[in-house]
Design an enzyme around this catalytic site. Sequence first.
Site, PDB file in Angstrom:
ATOM      1  N   LYS A 125    -131.070  12.152  42.929  1.00 30.31           N
ATOM      2  CA  LYS A 125    -130.589  12.592  44.249  1.00 30.31           C
ATOM      3  C   LYS A 125    -129.384  13.528  44.158  1.00 30.31           C
ATOM      4  O   LYS A 125    -129.345  14.545  44.817  1.00 30.31           O
ATOM      5  CB  LYS A 125    -130.130  11.383  45.097  1.00 30.31           C
ATOM      6  CG  LYS A 125    -131.190  10.451  45.544  1.00 30.31           C
ATOM      7  CD  LYS A 125    -130.626   9.473  46.574  1.00 30.31           C
ATOM      8  CE  LYS A 125    -129.410   8.683  46.126  1.00 30.31           C
ATOM      9  NZ  LYS A 125    -129.596   7.728  45.029  1.00 30.31           N
ATOM     10  N   ARG A 177    -128.427   3.366  53.705  1.00 28.07           N
ATOM     11  CA  ARG A 177    -129.017   2.508  52.670  1.00 28.07           C
ATOM     12  C   ARG A 177    -129.810   1.361  53.291  1.00 28.07           C
ATOM     13  O   ARG A 177    -130.449   0.610  52.571  1.00 28.07           O
ATOM     14  CB  ARG A 177    -127.917   1.839  51.839  1.00 28.07           C
ATOM     15  CG  ARG A 177    -127.200   2.674  50.814  1.00 28.07           C
ATOM     16  CD  ARG A 177    -127.976   2.793  49.519  1.00 28.07           C
ATOM     17  NE  ARG A 177    -127.234   2.529  48.308  1.00 28.07           N
ATOM     18  CZ  ARG A 177    -126.447   3.386  47.654  1.00 28.07           C
ATOM     19  NH1 ARG A 177    -126.234   4.584  48.121  1.00 28.07           N
ATOM     20  NH2 ARG A 177    -125.887   3.041  46.521  1.00 28.07           N
ATOM     21  N   ARG A 213    -126.530   8.381  31.792  1.00 29.14           N
ATOM     22  CA  ARG A 213    -125.901   9.245  32.791  1.00 29.14           C
ATOM     23  C   ARG A 213    -124.414   9.477  32.511  1.00 29.14           C
ATOM     24  O   ARG A 213    -123.679   8.540  32.214  1.00 29.14           O
ATOM     25  CB  ARG A 213    -126.079   8.598  34.169  1.00 29.14           C
ATOM     26  CG  ARG A 213    -125.332   9.306  35.279  1.00 29.14           C
ATOM     27  CD  ARG A 213    -125.927   9.027  36.602  1.00 29.14           C
ATOM     28  NE  ARG A 213    -125.491   7.769  37.192  1.00 29.14           N
ATOM     29  CZ  ARG A 213    -125.826   7.384  38.416  1.00 29.14           C
ATOM     30  NH1 ARG A 213    -126.604   8.144  39.153  1.00 29.14           N
ATOM     31  NH2 ARG A 213    -125.395   6.248  38.887  1.00 29.14           N
ATOM     32  N   ARG A 249    -120.131   5.736  34.498  1.00 27.21           N
ATOM     33  CA  ARG A 249    -119.683   4.886  35.605  1.00 27.21           C
ATOM     34  C   ARG A 249    -119.653   3.419  35.197  1.00 27.21           C
ATOM     35  O   ARG A 249    -120.528   2.956  34.482  1.00 27.21           O
ATOM     36  CB  ARG A 249    -120.620   5.079  36.806  1.00 27.21           C
ATOM     37  CG  ARG A 249    -120.293   6.335  37.579  1.00 27.21           C
ATOM     38  CD  ARG A 249    -121.331   6.663  38.596  1.00 27.21           C
ATOM     39  NE  ARG A 249    -121.754   5.527  39.410  1.00 27.21           N
ATOM     40  CZ  ARG A 249    -122.573   5.615  40.443  1.00 27.21           C
ATOM     41  NH1 ARG A 249    -123.051   6.799  40.788  1.00 27.21           N
ATOM     42  NH2 ARG A 249    -122.914   4.550  41.122  1.00 27.21           N
ATOM     43  N   ARG A 273    -128.374  -3.246  41.398  1.00 29.70           N
ATOM     44  CA  ARG A 273    -128.416  -2.138  42.361  1.00 29.70           C
ATOM     45  C   ARG A 273    -129.864  -1.730  42.630  1.00 29.70           C
ATOM     46  O   ARG A 273    -130.232  -1.433  43.767  1.00 29.70           O
ATOM     47  CB  ARG A 273    -127.583  -0.964  41.835  1.00 29.70           C
ATOM     48  CG  ARG A 273    -126.083  -1.286  41.877  1.00 29.70           C
ATOM     49  CD  ARG A 273    -125.253  -0.444  40.906  1.00 29.70           C
ATOM     50  NE  ARG A 273    -125.405   0.960  41.134  1.00 29.70           N
ATOM     51  CZ  ARG A 273    -125.461   1.884  40.161  1.00 29.70           C
ATOM     52  NH1 ARG A 273    -125.386   1.525  38.901  1.00 29.70           N
ATOM     53  NH2 ARG A 273    -125.597   3.135  40.473  1.00 29.70           N
TER      54      ARG A 273
HETATM   55  P1  AMP Z   1    -124.082   5.340  44.488  1.00 30.08           P
HETATM   56  O1  AMP Z   1    -123.129   6.312  43.874  1.00 30.08           O
HETATM   57  O2  AMP Z   1    -124.881   5.921  45.596  1.00 30.08           O
HETATM   58  O3  AMP Z   1    -124.926   4.642  43.451  1.00 30.08           O
HETATM   59  O4  AMP Z   1    -123.169   4.195  45.163  1.00 30.08           O
HETATM   60  C1  AMP Z   1    -122.286   3.419  44.380  1.00 30.08           C
HETATM   61  C2  AMP Z   1    -121.906   2.177  45.141  1.00 30.08           C
HETATM   62  O5  AMP Z   1    -121.229   2.521  46.358  1.00 30.08           O
HETATM   63  C3  AMP Z   1    -123.073   1.305  45.581  1.00 30.08           C
HETATM   64  O6  AMP Z   1    -123.522   0.444  44.543  1.00 30.08           O
HETATM   65  C4  AMP Z   1    -122.445   0.543  46.753  1.00 30.08           C
HETATM   66  O7  AMP Z   1    -121.558  -0.441  46.285  1.00 30.08           O
HETATM   67  C5  AMP Z   1    -121.599   1.629  47.411  1.00 30.08           C
HETATM   68  N1  AMP Z   1    -122.347   2.388  48.442  1.00 30.08           N
HETATM   69  C6  AMP Z   1    -122.698   3.709  48.396  1.00 30.08           C
HETATM   70  N2  AMP Z   1    -123.350   4.081  49.516  1.00 30.08           N
HETATM   71  C7  AMP Z   1    -123.416   2.971  50.303  1.00 30.08           C
HETATM   72  C8  AMP Z   1    -123.982   2.711  51.584  1.00 30.08           C
HETATM   73  N3  AMP Z   1    -124.631   3.665  52.287  1.00 30.08           N
HETATM   74  N4  AMP Z   1    -123.856   1.445  52.081  1.00 30.08           N
HETATM   75  C9  AMP Z   1    -123.217   0.481  51.397  1.00 30.08           C
HETATM   76  N5  AMP Z   1    -122.670   0.655  50.164  1.00 30.08           N
HETATM   77  C10 AMP Z   1    -122.760   1.897  49.617  1.00 30.08           C
END
Ligand code: AMP
Length: 219
Positions: free
Chosen positions: A13, A91, A130, A163, A174
């Site tokens: 993404k 999400r 990554r 990360r 996740r």
């Molecule tokens: P990502 O970088 O998209 O993998 O997001 C990293 C972390 O941020 C996720 O594992 C959640 O803890 C939090 N997060 C990101 N976007 C959301 C969302 N739309 N709703 C809730 N938590 C989020």
Amino acid sequence: MNIIMIGAQGSGKGTQAEALERALGLKPCSSGDLLREHIAKGTELGLKAKPYVERGDLVPDELVIGMILDFLRASQAQPGARGVILDGFPRNIPQAEKLDAELAAAGQRIDAVISLEVPRELLQGRLSGRWVCRAQGHVYNAQTNPPRVAGVCDVDGSELYQRSDDTPEKIERRLDIFFRETVKLLDYYERQGKLTRINGARPIDEVTRDMLAALGARR
Ligand code: AMP
């Protein structure tokens, strides 16, 4: 034009949002990047969100929704704004409903939703390879999309890091949340006639080409 990218962690993404930014001049908005910035700066939101992000759980809706609405208001106020690419938000269904309601109140809408589809077996490997740039979140993969110089971002020269939530257990947690909760959004947007499914298990350029074709057809 406002676009949502839906895809599991590691589906590409972030990389594809960058490609859409270059091709269409839309502003990418990664909820994960915004949360990591708040955490790094130690803001009130960052302090509240930190334990959830560290566990790999979703941050409570009210915190994330407020943050995204602030971003949308600020980006719409920019002269020449052409729209946004949401990456990582919504999400779940409550986040999607709230987003629709707020956009409608502002006379706007989501125009298209891209689902980047990659089999779960491939995602764990993609995520453990990554590397992310410290300055702006540009994403690389040691095998499929390496930087020109190891450990250094091609775009801005900043350091690349892995990360803390890209460990095998947190990745599984996740992905479980994605395949349990976030996939429900596919039905939600399919019913609105906005969804295009794209096979994301292919070279980056091919995925970008198909995405641009799908978006062109929807304009
Ligand atoms: P990502 O970088 O998209 O993998 O997001 C990293 C972390 O941020 C996720 O594992 C959640 O803890 C939090 N997060 C990101 N976007 C959301 C969302 N739309 N709703 C809730 N938590 C989020």
